[in-house]
Design a protein around this motif. Structure first.
Motif, PDB file in Angstrom:
ATOM      1  N   LYS A   1      61.118  40.072  25.390  1.00  0.00           N
ATOM      2  CA  LYS A   1      60.362  41.190  25.961  1.00  0.00           C
ATOM      3  C   LYS A   1      60.508  41.286  27.476  1.00  0.00           C
ATOM      4  O   LYS A   1      60.042  42.241  28.085  1.00  0.00           O
ATOM      5  CB  LYS A   1      58.879  41.050  25.590  1.00  0.00           C
ATOM      6  CG  LYS A   1      58.662  41.148  24.097  1.00  0.00           C
ATOM      7  CD  LYS A   1      57.252  40.859  23.589  1.00  0.00           C
ATOM      8  CE  LYS A   1      56.111  40.858  24.494  1.00  0.00           C
ATOM      9  NZ  LYS A   1      54.814  40.626  23.826  1.00  0.00           N
ATOM     10  N   LEU A   2      61.149  40.294  28.087  1.00  0.00           N
ATOM     11  CA  LEU A   2      61.310  40.275  29.544  1.00  0.00           C
ATOM     12  C   LEU A   2      62.668  40.850  29.935  1.00  0.00           C
ATOM     13  O   LEU A   2      63.686  40.520  29.342  1.00  0.00           O
ATOM     14  CB  LEU A   2      61.199  38.847  30.075  1.00  0.00           C
ATOM     15  CG  LEU A   2      59.818  38.189  29.990  1.00  0.00           C
ATOM     16  CD1 LEU A   2      59.931  36.698  30.281  1.00  0.00           C
ATOM     17  CD2 LEU A   2      58.834  38.857  30.955  1.00  0.00           C
ATOM     18  N   ASN A   3      62.661  41.681  30.953  1.00  0.00           N
ATOM     19  CA  ASN A   3      63.902  42.248  31.481  1.00  0.00           C
ATOM     20  C   ASN A   3      64.160  41.635  32.858  1.00  0.00           C
ATOM     21  O   ASN A   3      63.792  42.196  33.890  1.00  0.00           O
ATOM     22  CB  ASN A   3      63.789  43.770  31.568  1.00  0.00           C
ATOM     23  CG  ASN A   3      65.086  44.413  32.023  1.00  0.00           C
ATOM     24  OD1 ASN A   3      66.170  43.841  31.866  1.00  0.00           O
ATOM     25  ND2 ASN A   3      64.987  45.603  32.608  1.00  0.00           N
ATOM     26  N   LEU A   4      64.768  40.451  32.857  1.00  0.00           N
ATOM     27  CA  LEU A   4      64.994  39.722  34.100  1.00  0.00           C
ATOM     28  C   LEU A   4      66.404  39.985  34.618  1.00  0.00           C
ATOM     29  O   LEU A   4      67.368  40.031  33.849  1.00  0.00           O
ATOM     30  CB  LEU A   4      64.801  38.215  33.885  1.00  0.00           C
ATOM     31  CG  LEU A   4      63.450  37.768  33.321  1.00  0.00           C
ATOM     32  CD1 LEU A   4      63.416  36.253  33.190  1.00  0.00           C
ATOM     33  CD2 LEU A   4      62.313  38.260  34.195  1.00  0.00           C
ATOM     34  N   SER A   5      66.505  40.133  35.925  1.00  0.00           N
ATOM     35  CA  SER A   5      67.805  40.339  36.548  1.00  0.00           C
ATOM     36  C   SER A   5      68.675  39.105  36.352  1.00  0.00           C
ATOM     37  O   SER A   5      68.221  37.971  36.542  1.00  0.00           O
ATOM     38  CB  SER A   5      67.626  40.624  38.036  1.00  0.00           C
ATOM     39  OG  SER A   5      68.838  40.480  38.735  1.00  0.00           O
ATOM     40  N   SER A   6      69.935  39.331  35.981  1.00  0.00           N
ATOM     41  CA  SER A   6      70.844  38.198  35.786  1.00  0.00           C
ATOM     42  C   SER A   6      71.049  37.428  37.089  1.00  0.00           C
ATOM     43  O   SER A   6      71.306  36.222  37.068  1.00  0.00           O
ATOM     44  CB  SER A   6      72.191  38.697  35.244  1.00  0.00           C
ATOM     45  OG  SER A   6      72.781  39.635  36.138  1.00  0.00           O
ATOM     46  N   GLN A   7      70.900  38.123  38.230  1.00  0.00           N
ATOM     47  CA  GLN A   7      71.062  37.452  39.523  1.00  0.00           C
ATOM     48  C   GLN A   7      69.933  36.465  39.808  1.00  0.00           C
ATOM     49  O   GLN A   7      70.077  35.562  40.644  1.00  0.00           O
ATOM     50  CB  GLN A   7      71.111  38.492  40.661  1.00  0.00           C
ATOM     51  CG  GLN A   7      72.423  39.258  40.758  1.00  0.00           C
ATOM     52  CD  GLN A   7      72.525  40.354  39.707  1.00  0.00           C
ATOM     53  OE1 GLN A   7      71.500  40.844  39.228  1.00  0.00           O
ATOM     54  NE2 GLN A   7      73.743  40.728  39.331  1.00  0.00           N
ATOM     55  N   SER A   8      68.803  36.631  39.112  1.00  0.00           N
ATOM     56  CA  SER A   8      67.652  35.754  39.366  1.00  0.00           C
ATOM     57  C   SER A   8      67.671  34.509  38.493  1.00  0.00           C
ATOM     58  O   SER A   8      66.811  33.638  38.645  1.00  0.00           O
ATOM     59  CB  SER A   8      66.349  36.522  39.117  1.00  0.00           C
ATOM     60  OG  SER A   8      66.194  36.820  37.741  1.00  0.00           O
ATOM     61  N   ILE A   9      68.646  34.407  37.586  1.00  0.00           N
ATOM     62  CA  ILE A   9      68.666  33.314  36.606  1.00  0.00           C
ATOM     63  C   ILE A   9      69.710  32.262  36.970  1.00  0.00           C
ATOM     64  O   ILE A   9      70.874  32.586  37.224  1.00  0.00           O
ATOM     65  CB  ILE A   9      68.955  33.861  35.192  1.00  0.00           C
ATOM     66  CG1 ILE A   9      67.824  34.798  34.755  1.00  0.00           C
ATOM     67  CG2 ILE A   9      69.116  32.721  34.188  1.00  0.00           C
ATOM     68  CD1 ILE A   9      68.098  35.535  33.464  1.00  0.00           C
ATOM     69  N   LYS A  10      69.276  31.019  37.010  1.00  0.00           N
ATOM     70  CA  LYS A  10      70.170  29.872  37.180  1.00  0.00           C
ATOM     71  C   LYS A  10      70.295  29.195  35.813  1.00  0.00           C
ATOM     72  O   LYS A  10      69.312  28.682  35.275  1.00  0.00           O
ATOM     73  CB  LYS A  10      69.611  28.871  38.195  1.00  0.00           C
ATOM     74  CG  LYS A  10      69.254  29.468  39.559  1.00  0.00           C
ATOM     75  CD  LYS A  10      70.484  29.867  40.335  1.00  0.00           C
ATOM     76  CE  LYS A  10      70.101  30.362  41.733  1.00  0.00           C
ATOM     77  NZ  LYS A  10      71.275  30.878  42.480  1.00  0.00           N
ATOM     78  N   GLU A  11      71.492  29.234  35.259  1.00  0.00           N
ATOM     79  CA  GLU A  11      71.665  28.693  33.915  1.00  0.00           C
ATOM     80  C   GLU A  11      71.709  27.173  33.926  1.00  0.00           C
ATOM     81  O   GLU A  11      72.377  26.569  34.764  1.00  0.00           O
ATOM     82  CB  GLU A  11      72.958  29.243  33.286  1.00  0.00           C
ATOM     83  CG  GLU A  11      73.107  28.893  31.820  1.00  0.00           C
ATOM     84  CD  GLU A  11      74.344  29.526  31.205  1.00  0.00           C
ATOM     85  OE1 GLU A  11      75.047  28.821  30.455  1.00  0.00           O
ATOM     86  OE2 GLU A  11      74.602  30.719  31.485  1.00  0.00           O
ATOM     87  N   VAL A  12      70.968  26.569  33.002  1.00  0.00           N
ATOM     88  CA  VAL A  12      70.955  25.112  32.850  1.00  0.00           C
ATOM     89  C   VAL A  12      71.265  24.765  31.400  1.00  0.00           C
ATOM     90  O   VAL A  12      71.163  25.610  30.505  1.00  0.00           O
ATOM     91  CB  VAL A  12      69.591  24.512  33.263  1.00  0.00           C
ATOM     92  CG1 VAL A  12      69.341  24.718  34.751  1.00  0.00           C
ATOM     93  CG2 VAL A  12      68.453  25.119  32.440  1.00  0.00           C
ATOM     94  N   LYS A  13      71.621  23.518  31.160  1.00  0.00           N
ATOM     95  CA  LYS A  13      71.957  23.086  29.806  1.00  0.00           C
ATOM     96  C   LYS A  13      70.689  22.949  28.968  1.00  0.00           C
ATOM     97  O   LYS A  13      69.611  22.666  29.487  1.00  0.00           O
ATOM     98  CB  LYS A  13      72.715  21.764  29.841  1.00  0.00           C
ATOM     99  CG  LYS A  13      74.096  21.869  30.504  1.00  0.00           C
ATOM    100  CD  LYS A  13      74.821  20.525  30.503  1.00  0.00           C
ATOM    101  CE  LYS A  13      76.199  20.655  31.143  1.00  0.00           C
ATOM    102  NZ  LYS A  13      76.928  19.359  31.162  1.00  0.00           N
TER     103      LYS A  13
END
Length: 361
Positions: A53-65
């Motif tokens: 349900k969240l529309n988060l900017s991909s630029q705001s996400i730091k991907e982790v394992k």
């Protein structure tokens, strides 16, 4: 303010109370649009009901394992900036020497009721998070009291109570919509049932609810959630009672609201809760609550709940019969409706953001 949020709860579970809490916090902070928000999360987080349900900017996400090992290990991220770091479920952050860490403590159920291995693992994560944190949020005064029972706060640590909220999807229904009427018809619901919501593990005392059903042939029972009814649980029911219960594996908010509106009462005999969200949901919907007399339900329900001093069927029957008297029932409902106004997600999230401000960056 730079706020780094760890969305690990979205990878740990598909749904649930903590997941909902975290969703509401993010939704609020995003709408305020006053902070620089960064999220740590893994790809599988997007499978979570609330994350979808969240529309988060991909630029705001730091991907982790997201594998099981990394869920227990601190996140590695290098930054010299001053920032708030708040994990949804006790994970740490290494490499940020100027961080202010915040932890939300939901309950101490594992300290009281879990098996030794599970208790050790959970408490290792939770108490390490507490020790690291500059700010600690407890979701009830009962949880706060347990925090002080199990841990001695340091001088540089600040702890506060911020109650969780409840959705506006719960309210007294004046007239059922066609959708709601269809749900009632499909599930063959009448108004002669008691309601049990959530998990059925030992301390929830589900066996007591079945005893109530076994001894009250005029009653029916609707069970929501908690996984499939096991063969061991089926053995608790008398032959006749087996025909008088309905189990819904899950329920949308509007469906649960219908159930609260129809039920004679929510029966919530849990021995311990961090908060007990179904209690407030029932109160908000105008459904009387019958619960075991403990600190959390006294705190949350205030004087609206019908409290049992023991898990006694005879005591239940005596106090349940009071709800058949219109004046008593109306009073319990009105007190519950008023008390439920103290709990909202907007208030919870706003106070959390204010708590960030109170920590010295």
């Amino acid at each position: 303010m730079k706020i780094y949020l760890d969305n690990i709860i979205f990878s740990k579970v598909k749904n649930g109370g903590v997941s909902n809490y975290w969703y509401e916090l993010i939704e609020y902070l995003e709408k305020q649009n006053q902070d620089e928000l960064t999220y740590f999360e893994s790809i599988d987080a997007k499978e979570n009901f609330h994350r979808k349900k969240l529309n988060l900017s991909s630029q705001s996400i730091k991907e982790v394992k997201s594998d099981s090992i990394h869920r227990f290990m601190p996140i590695s991220y290098t930054s010299d900036e001053k920032l708030i770091f708040h994990s949804s479920y006790y994970r740490g952050l290494n490499g940020c020497k100027n961080k202010i860490e915040v932890t939300t403590v939901y309950d101490f159920i594992h300290s009281y009721y879990s098996s030794f291995p599970k208790k050790q693992l959970h408490n290792f994560l939770k108490f390490n998070a507490i020790k690291r944190s500059n700010g600690i949020i407890c979701i009830s005064h009962n949880t706060y009291n347990d925090l002080n029972k199990f841990y001695a706060l340091k001088k540089n640590q600040k702890a506060t109570v911020i109650h969780v909220g409840v959705s506006d999807d719960y309210f007294p229904i004046k007239e059922y919509t066609l959708k709601e009427q269809q749900f009632i018809t499909d599930k063959k619901l009448t108004d002669d049932f008691i309601l049990f919501v959530g998990g059925r593990t030992g301390y929830k005392n589900f066996d007591f609810v079945v005893s109530v059903l076994n001894n009250n042939p005029q009653l029916k029972l609707v069970i929501v959630g908690g996984g499939e009814i096991t063969e061991e649980e089926k053995k608790l029911f008398s032959g006749d009672a087996l025909k008088r219960f309905t189990h819904l594996r899950s329920a949308e908010n509007f469906e649960l609201n219908v159930l609260f509106n129809l039920a004679r009462a929510l029966v919530y005999p849990s021995s311990y809760e961090g908060f007990g969200i179904p209690v407030v949901e029932a109160m908000r919907a105008g459904c009387p609550v019958i619960g075991l007399n403990n600190a959390t339900i006294r705190e949350v329900a205030e004087k609206s709940a019908v409290l049992l001093d023991a898990l006694s069927v005879s005591e239940f029957n005596a106090k349940f019969s009071n709800l058949n008297h219109s004046d008593f029932r109306s009073s319990a409902i009105e007190i519950g409706l008023e008390a439920s106004k103290n709990y909202s997600w907007e208030k919870c999230s706003r106070e959390t953001r204010e708590f960030y401000d109170s920590l010295d960056l």
